[in-house]
Design a protein around this motif. Structure first.
Motif, short mmCIF file in Angstrom:
data_model
loop_
_atom_site.label_atom_id
_atom_site.label_comp_id
_atom_site.label_asym_id
_atom_site.label_seq_id
_atom_site.Cartn_x
_atom_site.Cartn_y
_atom_site.Cartn_z
N ASP A 160 0.83 -1.21 0.00
CA ASP A 160 0.00 0.00 0.00
C ASP A 160 0.86 1.26 0.00
OD1 ASP A 160 -2.35 -1.33 -0.12
OD2 ASP A 160 -3.10 -0.72 1.84
N ILE A 161 1.91 1.26 0.82
CA ILE A 161 2.81 2.41 0.87
C ILE A 161 3.47 2.62 -0.48
CG2 ILE A 161 5.04 3.18 1.81
CD1 ILE A 161 4.13 2.06 4.50
N MET A 162 3.92 1.54 -1.10
CA MET A 162 4.58 1.61 -2.40
C MET A 162 3.64 2.23 -3.44
SD MET A 162 5.98 -1.62 -4.61
CE MET A 162 4.34 -2.38 -4.62
N LEU A 163 2.43 1.74 -3.55
CA LEU A 163 1.48 2.24 -4.54
C LEU A 163 1.06 3.68 -4.26
CD1 LEU A 163 -0.75 -0.93 -5.00
CD2 LEU A 163 0.88 0.01 -6.63
N ASN A 164 0.87 4.02 -3.00
CA ASN A 164 0.49 5.39 -2.66
C ASN A 164 1.59 6.39 -2.99
OD1 ASN A 164 -2.01 4.57 -1.72
ND2 ASN A 164 -1.34 4.37 0.40
N ARG A 165 2.83 6.00 -2.73
CA ARG A 165 3.95 6.89 -3.03
C ARG A 165 4.10 7.11 -4.53
NH1 ARG A 165 8.06 7.04 1.10
NH2 ARG A 165 9.39 8.01 -0.46
N VAL A 166 3.95 6.04 -5.30
CA VAL A 166 4.05 6.16 -6.75
C VAL A 166 2.93 7.03 -7.29
CG1 VAL A 166 3.90 4.90 -8.93
CG2 VAL A 166 5.28 3.99 -7.07
N SER A 167 1.71 6.82 -6.82
CA SER A 167 0.57 7.61 -7.29
C SER A 167 0.76 9.09 -6.98
CB SER A 167 -0.72 7.11 -6.62
OG SER A 167 -0.96 5.75 -6.94
N LEU A 168 1.26 9.40 -5.79
CA LEU A 168 1.50 10.79 -5.41
C LEU A 168 2.57 11.41 -6.29
CD1 LEU A 168 0.65 12.91 -3.29
CD2 LEU A 168 2.60 12.16 -1.91
N MET A 169 3.62 10.66 -6.55
CA MET A 169 4.70 11.18 -7.39
C MET A 169 4.21 11.48 -8.80
SD MET A 169 8.16 9.21 -8.63
CE MET A 169 7.16 8.04 -9.54
N LEU A 170 3.45 10.56 -9.39
CA LEU A 170 2.97 10.75 -10.75
C LEU A 170 1.93 11.87 -10.84
CD1 LEU A 170 2.64 7.04 -11.92
CD2 LEU A 170 4.38 8.69 -12.58
N PHE A 171 1.28 12.17 -9.74
CA PHE A 171 0.29 13.25 -9.74
C PHE A 171 0.96 14.62 -9.85
CE2 PHE A 171 -2.39 16.33 -7.48
CZ PHE A 171 -3.58 16.20 -8.19
#
Length: 229
Positions: A157-168
């Motif tokens: 979950d942490i991995m996916l949330n961090r990636v999503s935030l970065m791409l945003f």
């Protein structure tokens, strides 16, 4: 006196009821609670399972397991950041520095061939749209896996949330960076080169987080939790 299978399952259910939704954290808490209950039974064999469980739960304080969850999130966020930068640094030493330089020249050559300033912005937007689509697909796959297995994992979950935030945030950052240097600081030719370098550095960061880190996270979880595989 050892806990039986039904009592262990009851402990897992107890952690879920108290808002611990990730299996890796549930396992840690269940192990802690099980050891505490077994030790208490050695001293006071007449006490019931529920009595000891409620007593141990009160030791976690007013917020129950939330403080433990928060501490674990902080730890895994720090671990995730260390993993990213450890792999990122590899691209600035031999032999991967050659790949980094080649990517910069590749992007520069494409821009030069088309001789159009809008090409760079198009490349940036296209790359991030593809990356965002890939991230959504990966998130969907993780959710399907969690649904089928009945288990969620905090590190995932942490991995996916961090990636999503970065791409945003990153697409607008790169384009603004490029436009700012072009308009205010350096001659247009150099602003293009700086933008290309920044874009390649971000591409590497996205690549690491979307392809390399998930494999490392899976390896770590598989070593600790047999259920993950």
């Amino acid at each position: 006196m050892k806990l039986n299978t039904q009592q262990i399952e009851q402990l897992y259910s107890f952690t879920r009821q108290h808002y611990v939704e990730w299996y890796d954290l549930q396992s840690e808490l269940v192990d802690h609670l099980a050891n505490a209950i077994e030790q208490e039974w050695e001293l006071n064999p007449n006490r019931t399972f529920d009595e000891i469980l409620n007593k141990e739960f009160k030791k976690f304080g007013v917020f129950g397991f939330m403080d433990m969850v928060e501490e674990r999130q902080k730890f895994l966020n720090k671990k995730y950041t260390r993993l990213i930068w450890s792999y990122y640094r590899e691209f600035f030493g031999l032999p991967k520095i050659i790949l980094t330089v080649a990517l910069v020249f590749g992007v520069h050559t494409i821009n030069h061939l088309f001789s159009n300033r809008d090409v760079f912005s198009t490349i940036v937007v296209s790359f991030f749209l593809i990356s965002i689509a890939f991230t959504f697909k990966k998130r969907y796959n993780f959710k399907q896996k969690a649904k089928q297995a009945g288990k969620k994992w905090l590190f995932e979950d942490i991995m996916l949330n961090r990636v999503s935030l970065m791409l945003f945030f990153l697409p607008s950052f790169i384009i603004n960076f490029f436009n700012t240097f072009r308009d205010n600081f350096v001659p247009s030719g150099w602003s293009l080169i700086l933008g290309e370098i920044a874009f390649v550095l971000v591409v590497l960061l996205v690549f690491i987080q979307l392809w390399i880190i998930p494999k490392r996270v899976a390896e770590d979880l598989s070593k600790i939790y047999a259920e993950y595989s």
